[in-house]
Design an enzyme around this catalytic site. Structure first.
Site, PDB file in Angstrom:
ATOM      1  N   ARG A 130       0.834  -1.206   0.000  1.00 13.74           N
ATOM      2  CA  ARG A 130       0.000   0.000   0.000  1.00 13.74           C
ATOM      3  C   ARG A 130       0.865   1.251   0.000  1.00 13.74           C
ATOM      4  NH1 ARG A 130      -0.550   4.680   2.500  1.00 13.74           N
ATOM      5  NH2 ARG A 130      -0.068   3.627   4.463  1.00 13.74           N
ATOM      6  N   ASP A 131       1.530   1.547   1.081  1.00  5.98           N
ATOM      7  CA  ASP A 131       2.344   2.759   1.211  1.00  5.98           C
ATOM      8  C   ASP A 131       3.500   2.738   0.216  1.00  5.98           C
ATOM      9  OD1 ASP A 131       4.078   4.298   4.090  1.00  5.98           O
ATOM     10  OD2 ASP A 131       3.218   5.166   2.272  1.00  5.98           O
TER      11      ASP A 131
ATOM     12  N   HIS B  84       5.398   4.571  12.826  1.00  7.15           N
ATOM     13  CA  HIS B  84       5.588   4.555  11.365  1.00  7.15           C
ATOM     14  C   HIS B  84       6.696   5.559  11.080  1.00  7.15           C
ATOM     15  CE1 HIS B  84       3.825   4.021   7.213  1.00  7.15           C
ATOM     16  NE2 HIS B  84       4.559   5.090   7.020  1.00  7.15           N
TER      17      HIS B  84
ATOM     18  N   CYS C 123       9.550   9.212   0.170  1.00  7.15           N
ATOM     19  CA  CYS C 123       8.918  10.368   0.814  1.00  7.15           C
ATOM     20  C   CYS C 123       8.709  11.452  -0.234  1.00  7.15           C
ATOM     21  CB  CYS C 123       9.811  10.894   1.927  1.00  7.15           C
ATOM     22  SG  CYS C 123       9.194  12.417   2.675  1.00  7.15           S
TER      23      CYS C 123
END
Lengths: 333, 333
Positions: B33-34, B226, B259
């Site tokens: 997902r991430d 996280h 990121c």
């Protein structure tokens, strides 16, 4: 932390102190020696000198400049004398060089170094493969160098490789590390640098080896850690060392240098990543993180290779964003 | 550790346990997902399914499979229904999906997920920039989703972004994180994931935020971390969390995902790097590190991009060396 969007400044960590950690840490910068010696290309003498001066300008006060190992083995540092003659650093900077034997020591003492580093292995196989000798013979050689350096009034540092694992032997008994450490202290070294040469250690392993060494009556204040990031564990192991009272850590500006035992894997701990953590912990280093990062960016450009420090990359990107003043961000989560 | 030169095996860390750490940790895998949502290329549904199944085969039991955010925002996960319908994972695996609103919740519940994750921001600016709303409004939306999920008998997890720093606001008061955490717990979430979205935290900062949250009467057993590796701090912050009793950490196989707030900088903590440390600490995860590393290597090949996990790179190099059975090493030190 400083907002990224402020174009005049780049991020720094917020300061949160932890009880029972050292107030100050000596960042022992090995970029010019350990970093450059592992690089495939030979860097010009002028660039090395500029690198060393810039590191000191950024606040580095423990600097390992070069090595007097035979140029046959380490051609990257064949210009050791020239670097030492021309670099002209303040007396207040701890200026360390490596010397493997009596001949190296002779060259090192004439070079004006303020400290001499010797190196031994905790394991027989590494001593054989890397130094072409045995642990006992390398200790005897180190003793010669330490005796000569001490006579000349120059302090010494004893590096110990393979303290947490060995590519051939596998596990390394912490008692073996303590044996070697004790011999080095007995022969007169001022401090020790215990190395996780292959980067396999984890926090409690760090504590176990430190405990074994301290148990021999060696003060933790005389112990430094040289941790490799091959398995991404280096900074965590630094923190483990801090909690055990270690106050000196070896690192390489911009993460220069690669572990030769794992092709393609990362090696040295990047000084900027180390200093970010220490800054965030409120621990004094004397180093200006942003100035240091600029030095690493400059050197990476000189060498035509990418920088491996997470902090350097992040600061560079943050600066680029701030200059652009553009904050179009795609949604996440 | 297993010697590298043994061609049949690849390295594992030696086990040294630390007192007062959890005996077991839930590794919460966010790669599908991430990780995938942050990748520029869209991965085929079949590859996603194979990825999820392989992760579970390697021992992952906490798996965030996809997100029911509108495909307009996250086209990479537009096939959420298809993935959930076809993946067929055991009931024993915690199968989490994201749901941002009532419509997403509806899709999520019909998909067969065993847990629903909601997400809010600790800072107003991030809520505005990323979610197009305010903290209060996003909490209200989360409450709707949590209420609906709870009615359906499906537990929920509450993500909080920007807990340790914000690109626009700079510092984030831990009290603000605690406020949001408390609201989420009051509305009925089963657990929280506190995010260092921009990766700026250091160990004592981790403790400060955890203390602020726990002070509200929230048990540390309900808290996950996280942590992003943008400044190379993620694993050190995991260790800080461990020493404070945190037993669930989010990570991404092979370090998938970047990121978006720092172009070119690293993002997610790599699961393999996390598991190496946990294995070395003797902490149970249920994950086979070498099998997991193989999955990451396979996925990186599928995606035509390099792997960012230090452990994966080191294990790959060690395996190549072992196969070659060639140990010509240049002298160091």
């Amino acid at each position: 932390m400083t907002p990224v969007q402020d174009a005049a400044r780049v991020p720094s960590p917020d300061v949160y102190r932890a009880a029972a950690l050292p107030d100050a840490v000596r960042v022992y910068e090995v970029g010019p020696r350990d970093g450059l010696q592992a690089e495939p290309h030979i860097v010009p003498t002028e660039t090395k000198i500029e690198f060393c001066r810039s590191l000191v300008a950024a606040g580095v006060t423990n600097l390992e400049l070069t090595s007097f190992v035979s140029p046959r083995w380490v051609p990257q540092l064949a210009d050791a004398e020239d670097v030492m003659t021309q670099v002209n650093l303040p007396e207040s900077v701890r200026r360390i060089v490596l010397a493997p034997n009596a001949r190296g020591l002779d060259r090192a003492l004439r070079s004006g170094a303020s400290e001499i580093a010797v190196f031994v292995s905790a394991t027989e196989t590494f001593a054989q493969k890397n130094l072409g000798t045995s642990v006992a013979a390398s200790l005897a050689m180190a003793e010669t160098v330490v005796a000569g350096s001490t006579s000349a009034g120059v302090p010494t540092r004893g590096y110990v490789s393979m303290c947490f694992g060995d590519p051939w032997e596998g596990s390394v008994d912490p008692v073996r590390v303590a044996d070697v450490a004790e011999r080095l202290i007995q022969m007169g070294v001022g401090s020790l640098s215990l190395g996780d040469t292959i980067g396999v250690a984890t926090p409690a392993h760090i504590h176990a080896v430190l405990d074994a060494v301290v148990e021999r009556g060696i003060a933790v204040e005389r112990i430094a850690l040289h941790l490799h990031d091959t398995y991404g564990q280096a900074l965590t192991n630094v923190y483990a060392g801090l909690t055990a009272g270690v106050a000196e850590f070896d690192s390489s500006a911009g993460g220069l240098g690669r572990c030769p035992y794992a092709r393609g894997a990362t090696g040295n701990l990047a000084t900027e990543d180390l200093v970010w953590m220490l800054d965030g912990l409120g621990i004094e280093t004397g180093i200006d993180l942003h100035a240091l990062s600029d030095v690493s960016v400059w050197l990476a450009e000189q060498m035509g290779r990418p920088n491996t420090s997470a902090v350097v990359r992040a600061l560079s990107a943050a600066r680029a964003d701030a200059i652009q003043n553009n904050s179009t961000l795609s949604p996440t989560h």
